[in-house]
Design a protein around this motif. Structure first.
Motif, PDB file in Angstrom:
ATOM      1  N   SER A 144     -33.819  11.484   0.562  1.00  0.00           N
ATOM      2  CA  SER A 144     -34.337  10.724  -0.572  1.00  0.00           C
ATOM      3  C   SER A 144     -34.191   9.228  -0.305  1.00  0.00           C
ATOM      4  O   SER A 144     -33.089   8.699  -0.211  1.00  0.00           O
ATOM      5  N   GLN A 145     -35.302   8.570  -0.160  1.00  0.00           N
ATOM      6  CA  GLN A 145     -35.302   7.139   0.125  1.00  0.00           C
ATOM      7  C   GLN A 145     -36.264   6.415  -0.816  1.00  0.00           C
ATOM      8  O   GLN A 145     -37.347   6.915  -1.120  1.00  0.00           O
ATOM      9  N   TRP A 146     -35.856   5.235  -1.255  1.00  0.00           N
ATOM     10  CA  TRP A 146     -36.707   4.352  -2.055  1.00  0.00           C
ATOM     11  C   TRP A 146     -36.909   3.054  -1.292  1.00  0.00           C
ATOM     12  O   TRP A 146     -35.986   2.544  -0.671  1.00  0.00           O
ATOM     13  N   ARG A 147     -38.120   2.521  -1.335  1.00  0.00           N
ATOM     14  CA  ARG A 147     -38.451   1.275  -0.638  1.00  0.00           C
ATOM     15  C   ARG A 147     -38.963   0.246  -1.633  1.00  0.00           C
ATOM     16  O   ARG A 147     -39.848   0.537  -2.443  1.00  0.00           O
ATOM     17  N   ARG A 176     -43.367  -3.901  -5.798  1.00  0.00           N
ATOM     18  CA  ARG A 176     -43.728  -2.518  -5.470  1.00  0.00           C
ATOM     19  C   ARG A 176     -42.462  -1.715  -5.159  1.00  0.00           C
ATOM     20  O   ARG A 176     -41.580  -2.175  -4.435  1.00  0.00           O
ATOM     21  N   LEU A 177     -42.411  -0.501  -5.706  1.00  0.00           N
ATOM     22  CA  LEU A 177     -41.304   0.419  -5.477  1.00  0.00           C
ATOM     23  C   LEU A 177     -41.899   1.770  -5.084  1.00  0.00           C
ATOM     24  O   LEU A 177     -42.687   2.342  -5.845  1.00  0.00           O
ATOM     25  N   LYS A 180     -32.446  -0.219  -5.010  1.00  0.00           N
ATOM     26  CA  LYS A 180     -33.807  -0.726  -4.887  1.00  0.00           C
ATOM     27  C   LYS A 180     -34.396  -1.073  -6.248  1.00  0.00           C
ATOM     28  O   LYS A 180     -35.196  -2.009  -6.368  1.00  0.00           O
ATOM     29  N   TYR A 181     -33.983  -0.348  -7.279  1.00  0.00           N
ATOM     30  CA  TYR A 181     -34.485  -0.665  -8.617  1.00  0.00           C
ATOM     31  C   TYR A 181     -33.941  -2.010  -9.092  1.00  0.00           C
ATOM     32  O   TYR A 181     -34.633  -2.760  -9.795  1.00  0.00           O
ATOM     33  N   THR A 182     -32.734  -2.343  -8.707  1.00  0.00           N
ATOM     34  CA  THR A 182     -32.188  -3.665  -9.033  1.00  0.00           C
ATOM     35  C   THR A 182     -33.043  -4.765  -8.408  1.00  0.00           C
ATOM     36  O   THR A 182     -33.369  -5.767  -9.058  1.00  0.00           O
ATOM     37  N   ASP A 183     -33.415  -4.581  -7.147  1.00  0.00           N
ATOM     38  CA  ASP A 183     -34.304  -5.548  -6.485  1.00  0.00           C
ATOM     39  C   ASP A 183     -35.658  -5.617  -7.182  1.00  0.00           C
ATOM     40  O   ASP A 183     -36.233  -6.701  -7.348  1.00  0.00           O
ATOM     41  N   PHE A 184     -36.157  -4.469  -7.575  1.00  0.00           N
ATOM     42  CA  PHE A 184     -37.457  -4.392  -8.246  1.00  0.00           C
ATOM     43  C   PHE A 184     -37.426  -5.145  -9.571  1.00  0.00           C
ATOM     44  O   PHE A 184     -38.352  -5.919  -9.889  1.00  0.00           O
ATOM     45  N   LYS A 185     -36.381  -4.965 -10.349  1.00  0.00           N
ATOM     46  CA  LYS A 185     -36.270  -5.649 -11.642  1.00  0.00           C
ATOM     47  C   LYS A 185     -36.157  -7.163 -11.462  1.00  0.00           C
ATOM     48  O   LYS A 185     -36.719  -7.934 -12.251  1.00  0.00           O
ATOM     49  N   ALA A 186     -35.429  -7.597 -10.441  1.00  0.00           N
ATOM     50  CA  ALA A 186     -35.334  -9.037 -10.174  1.00  0.00           C
ATOM     51  C   ALA A 186     -36.700  -9.602  -9.819  1.00  0.00           C
ATOM     52  O   ALA A 186     -37.054 -10.719 -10.228  1.00  0.00           O
TER      53      ALA A 186
END
Length: 287
Positions: A31-34, A44-45, A158-164
């Motif tokens: 399971s990987q998120w980019r 983009r996530l 990755k969701y933290t990066d996405f929200k920022a």
């Protein structure tokens, strides 16, 4: 009876069929998120779903915070297919109830998409460790049932990066600046205050969007004064806008200018207000 089973029954999936679901979902080990971004333009996530495709969340610059979700399938639907999206708890969280996020229809030959509100709900469910899962009948073999799940494993960072990234998006989109009309004070080359603000937005957007290929800058005047003078004034106005864009870091070779003088009025020059409309520079941007 569980909420998941009730939702599946609403789709015409029998209890016996539920036991034979063909399930696509990343496991603990894969399971990987980019996260990726065009700073201030797009966030983009993405999440790979083994043997199936990938899940993609995208938000772009705009007046309102938007969110799009696409279930990018390797094999596109061969027919319109009803589906239901359910938030399930992972196996290691027994007793946590499932609940429906939304129902939808997969359209023939297209990827799966969900409404904006449902996309935000999916992100919230993933953040709390749940697994948003799509259930539908296999469009190639109706006796089979399919479940496509998003894993919350490795999602948080990755969701933290996405929200920022979302917090830094420009408050206007490409469509908002792709055709911009700038107005001038009478008899000179000075933009109105409103047009200065508009030009600053264009300049800022162009600084960040790498996909912009060409900027066309066309200058115009009202009909007061000689034609040759007006032609020169319109060229100077277009040139001054180009100079401002170049000073903001836009490559000069991407900007083409032209001065048309009084030859292409929006309307008559009978009143000061009408003349003000004809004194303009039009900036057109293409990708």
């Amino acid at each position: 009876m569980s909420k998941t089973l009730l939702c599946l029954l609403c789709l015409g999936i029998s209890f016996s069929a539920v036991a034979e679901l063909r399930h696509y979902r990343a496991g603990l080990d894969d399971s990987q998120w980019r996260f990726s971004a065009s700073p201030r333009i797009e966030c983009r996530l993405e999440h790979d779903i083994p043997a199936y495709g990938k899940a993609v969340f995208v938000s772009r610059a705009g007046k309102e915070l938007n969110m799009a979700f696409t279930l990018d399938m390797w094999a596109k639907p061969d027919a319109a297919t009803k589906a239901v999206l359910i938030s399930n708890a992972p196996r290691w969280r027994p007793g946590v109830p499932s609940h429906e996020i939304t129902s939808l229809t997969y359209h023939k030959y297209f990827n799966g998409e969900v409404p904006k509100k449902a996309a935000w709900s999916m992100l919230s469910e993933l953040e709390r460790g749940m697994e948003p899962t799509f259930y539908y009948r296999d469009w190639y073999q109706a006796s089979n049932q399919v479940a496509v799940g998003l894993s919350a494993v490795n999602f948080g960072g990755k969701y933290t990066d996405f929200k920022a990234c979302l917090a830094s998006l420009l408050p206007y989109s490409f469509d908002d600046i792709a055709f911009t009309v700038l107005s001038y004070h009478s008899g000179g080359s000075e933009l109105t205050e409103f047009s200065k603000t508009q030009l600053a937005r264009v300049q800022e957007y162009l600084t960040y969007d790498p996909e912009v290929e060409l900027v066309l800058v066309d200058g115009y005047t009202d009909s007061y004064g000689g034609r040759s003078v007006n032609k020169r004034v319109s060229e100077q106005r277009a040139g001054s806008v180009k100079a401002l864009l170049v000073s903001g870091g836009i490559p000069e070779e991407r900007i083409l200018t032209a001065g048309h003088g009084e030859t292409r009025p929006i309307g008559p020059d009978g009143t000061p207000e009408q003349r003000a409309l004809n004194r303009r520079v039009v900036v057109r941007i293409s990708k």
